[in-house]
Motif scaffolding. Structure first.
Motif, PDB file in Angstrom:
ATOM      1  N   ASP A 211       0.942  -1.193   0.102  1.00  0.00           N
ATOM      2  CA  ASP A 211      -0.038  -0.117   0.089  1.00  0.00           C
ATOM      3  C   ASP A 211       0.761   1.010  -0.025  1.00  0.00           C
ATOM      4  O   ASP A 211       0.406   2.262  -0.571  1.00  0.00           O
ATOM      5  N   ALA A 212       2.025   1.156   0.493  1.00  0.00           N
ATOM      6  CA  ALA A 212       2.820   2.422   0.652  1.00  0.00           C
ATOM      7  C   ALA A 212       4.370   2.134   0.428  1.00  0.00           C
ATOM      8  O   ALA A 212       5.118   1.219   0.796  1.00  0.00           O
ATOM      9  N   PRO A 213       4.980   2.842  -0.459  1.00  0.00           N
ATOM     10  CA  PRO A 213       6.393   2.770  -0.650  1.00  0.00           C
ATOM     11  C   PRO A 213       7.278   2.595   0.459  1.00  0.00           C
ATOM     12  O   PRO A 213       7.279   3.709   1.347  1.00  0.00           O
ATOM     13  N   ASP A 214       8.060   2.012   0.796  1.00  0.00           N
ATOM     14  CA  ASP A 214       8.996   1.723   2.032  1.00  0.00           C
ATOM     15  C   ASP A 214      10.068   0.694   1.644  1.00  0.00           C
ATOM     16  O   ASP A 214      10.349   0.434   0.415  1.00  0.00           O
ATOM     17  N   ILE A 215      10.710  -0.051   2.644  1.00  0.00           N
ATOM     18  CA  ILE A 215      11.726  -1.029   2.374  1.00  0.00           C
ATOM     19  C   ILE A 215      10.814  -2.434   2.665  1.00  0.00           C
ATOM     20  O   ILE A 215      10.221  -2.533   3.702  1.00  0.00           O
TER      21      ILE A 215
ATOM     22  N   ILE B 269      15.241 -10.795   3.160  1.00  0.00           N
ATOM     23  CA  ILE B 269      15.965 -10.227   2.416  1.00  0.00           C
ATOM     24  C   ILE B 269      15.398  -8.979   2.045  1.00  0.00           C
ATOM     25  O   ILE B 269      14.082  -8.728   1.752  1.00  0.00           O
ATOM     26  N   ARG B 270      15.875  -7.718   2.436  1.00  0.00           N
ATOM     27  CA  ARG B 270      15.323  -6.515   2.155  1.00  0.00           C
ATOM     28  C   ARG B 270      15.466  -6.014   0.413  1.00  0.00           C
ATOM     29  O   ARG B 270      16.601  -6.684  -0.120  1.00  0.00           O
ATOM     30  N   ILE B 271      14.363  -5.694   0.151  1.00  0.00           N
ATOM     31  CA  ILE B 271      14.141  -5.525  -1.147  1.00  0.00           C
ATOM     32  C   ILE B 271      13.854  -3.851  -1.443  1.00  0.00           C
ATOM     33  O   ILE B 271      12.937  -3.317  -0.721  1.00  0.00           O
ATOM     34  N   SER B 272      14.487  -3.160  -2.280  1.00  0.00           N
ATOM     35  CA  SER B 272      14.299  -1.910  -2.636  1.00  0.00           C
ATOM     36  C   SER B 272      13.646  -1.869  -3.957  1.00  0.00           C
ATOM     37  O   SER B 272      14.409  -2.148  -5.002  1.00  0.00           O
TER      38      SER B 272
END
Length: 309
Positions: A194-198, A213-216
């Motif tokens: 719903d909202a751009p973030d990490i 795993i963090r996704i950008s």
């Protein structure tokens, strides 16, 4: 004090916006309405309303009582309707929430037959990709993906949902195929949110452990359909439920990757408030949903549990 009558008056006051408006609509005297509200506050040992000369507002405790009282009074009206008709068929309104895609594709098409089977029932279907507050939003049944944290709710597991990481063959040919989850940091990822973030995607690490795993993401969309469409056009890598893209994988539009790192499937659970667990209308909907899903096998599994009578 007649507690049910007092709760009905309390709900009428909140809906009407003032004690005097509630008194006119009942009809009753302003003194009687005020006395019933005071009796409720004394009974529960808390303030329910904040009163000024021009405004009436609920306290936190008042909001809790208002939502529960509306639910209780609604259930009572449904019982009265059923008994007055001399029948025992489920009746009244059933309010259901579900994730948008599951609700649109796998629940909404089943409702016409359900309503034909149970002509005394009406259905409210709320499609939202968030965890609803079942008490505050007066939800009878809620479908939710993932493990349930500590809660007063009762959960029934319906199925296991696999999450697949994939991309179009054209994208993978252009950018290369990731070999391990950490390689995703060098790729264009498309994220459902719903909202751009990490964002974080889960992957299996070893026999039982999992790693996040963090996704950008380069593209953030609050629609799974839109994320899949963008991936098929070569925009990047997605992580979506396997049942949604089964046909796209079969026809070659999308190609699974990092398959050996696929995490443990997430449970799809049906949540009840304990007070509504044995409600006839809830029970018949659950039985119907399980019956139809077992026949259609929409999630690619064959172990949807049978309903308990």
């Amino acid at each position: 004090m007649d507690q049910l009558a007092a709760m009905a008056t309390f709900v009428r006051v909140v809906d009407a916006g003032s004690l005097s408006a509630a008194a006119r609509s009942l009809p009753s005297s302003l003194t009687s309405v005020s006395r019933q509200i005071s009796a409720l506050e004394e009974h529960f040992g808390t303030s329910l309303l904040l009163r000024t000369t021009r405004h009436l507002a609920l306290t936190d405790d008042g909001r809790i009582l208002y939502e529960r009282a509306k639910s209780i009074l609604g259930e009572l009206r449904e019982v009265e309707t059923t008994l007055s008709r001399g029948c025992h068929a489920p009746s009244g309104r059933i309010r259901i929430s579900a994730p948008t895609l599951i609700g649109r594709l796998l629940i909404a098409p089943l409702l016409a037959e359900f309503l034909r089977r149970y002509p005394l029932l009406t259905v409210d279907l709320l499609l939202v990709d968030r965890a609803v507050d079942m008490v505050e939003e007066d939800i009878h049944l809620a479908l939710r993906v993932g493990h349930l944290p500590d809660s007063q709710l009762v959960a029934r597991k319906l199925a296991d949902l696999r999450m697949i990481v994939c991309a179009s063959p054209a994208y993978l040919q252009r950018r290369g195929v990731p070999q391990i989850p950490a390689d995703l940091s060098h790729h264009d990822c498309l994220v459902f949110s719903d909202a751009p973030d990490i964002a974080e995607w889960r992957f299996k690490e070893g026999v039982k452990a999992e790693r996040r795993i963090r996704i950008s993401g380069r593209l953030w969309v609050n629609s799974l359909d839109a994320v899949v469409s963008a991936a098929k056009e070569g925009a990047g890598i997605i992580r979506v439920p396997s049942w949604q893209i089964e046909a796209d994988i079969a026809d070659g539009a999308l190609q699974p990757i990092l398959v050996e790192f696929e995490p443990t499937p997430a449970p799809l659970q049906l949540l009840f408030q304990p007070s509504r667990l044995t409600s006839p209308k809830s029970r018949v909907f659950v039985d119907y949903l399980v019956e139809r899903w077992r026949a259609a096998n929409p999630f690619g599994v064959h172990a949807i549990a049978r309903s308990k009578q």
